[in-house]
Design an enzyme around this catalytic site. Structure first.
Site, PDB file in Angstrom:
ATOM      1  N   ALA A   1       0.829  -1.211   0.000  1.00  0.00           N
ATOM      2  CA  ALA A   1       0.000   0.000   0.000  1.00  0.00           C
ATOM      3  C   ALA A   1       0.863   1.261   0.000  1.00  0.00           C
ATOM      4  O   ALA A   1       0.630   2.180  -0.802  1.00  0.00           O
ATOM      5  CB  ALA A   1      -0.930  -0.014   1.224  1.00  0.00           C
ATOM      6  N   GLU A   2       1.864   1.308   0.865  1.00  0.00           N
ATOM      7  CA  GLU A   2       2.709   2.503   0.923  1.00  0.00           C
ATOM      8  C   GLU A   2       3.524   2.673  -0.351  1.00  0.00           C
ATOM      9  O   GLU A   2       3.744   3.799  -0.817  1.00  0.00           O
ATOM     10  CB  GLU A   2       3.632   2.477   2.136  1.00  0.00           C
ATOM     11  CG  GLU A   2       4.420   3.767   2.274  1.00  0.00           C
ATOM     12  CD  GLU A   2       5.140   3.913   3.593  1.00  0.00           C
ATOM     13  OE1 GLU A   2       6.148   4.642   3.596  1.00  0.00           O
ATOM     14  OE2 GLU A   2       4.716   3.321   4.608  1.00  0.00           O
ATOM     15  N   SER A   3       3.954   1.580  -0.941  1.00  0.00           N
ATOM     16  CA  SER A   3       4.707   1.654  -2.189  1.00  0.00           C
ATOM     17  C   SER A   3       3.856   2.266  -3.297  1.00  0.00           C
ATOM     18  O   SER A   3       4.329   3.132  -4.045  1.00  0.00           O
ATOM     19  CB  SER A   3       5.189   0.262  -2.594  1.00  0.00           C
ATOM     20  OG  SER A   3       6.066  -0.256  -1.621  1.00  0.00           O
TER      21      SER A   3
END
Length: 132
Positions: A51-53
């Site tokens: 998700a953060e990527s």
């Protein structure tokens, strides 16, 4: 995009960029021994990394990368359904695109399009430091 992932956590976990525009990022990740927790299920931390990527990549596509870069500031996630194998897909869309922060909604689904994880990520937009 592949050069961005080379020698990173994203490459190690098998993430791939399927689509990347300022309005939407789609990334996939295998559910296998690299992303399992001890009980053989998809590790929640792997979902958060995916998700953060996706949110960080989307943020980068919204700034002048000669002057600015994007770094994760805050992330939350709700793990809705487990996965043991296959591929999960993250779709990140912007909720807010500001000069100093961006907020992204990320939905991770399995191969049957069932929701596995929902996440919100705030990304800080900072000045790029000169490389040495």
């Amino acid at each position: 995009m592949d050069e961005l992932l080379h020698n990173t956590l994203m490459e190690h976990l098998g993430m791939q960029v399927v689509e990347a525009t300022p309005d939407k990022v789609v990334m996939t990740m295998p559910v296998d021994s690299r992303t399992h927790q001890p009980m053989g299920l998809l590790h929640g931390g792997a979902s958060v990394a995916l998700a953060e990527s996706a949110a960080s990549l989307g943020s980068l596509l919204n700034v002048n990368t000669d002057e600015k870069t994007a770094v994760g500031l805050e992330i939350n996630a709700n793990h809705i359904r487990s996965a043991r194998e296959g591929i999960v897909t993250a779709v990140a869309t912007p909720v807010h695109r500001g000069a100093t922060t961006m907020v992204w909604d990320i939905r991770i689904t399995n191969e049957r399009n069932q929701l596995v994880c929902i996440s919100r990520c705030t990304v800080a937009i900072i000045a790029r430091k000169p490389t040495r």
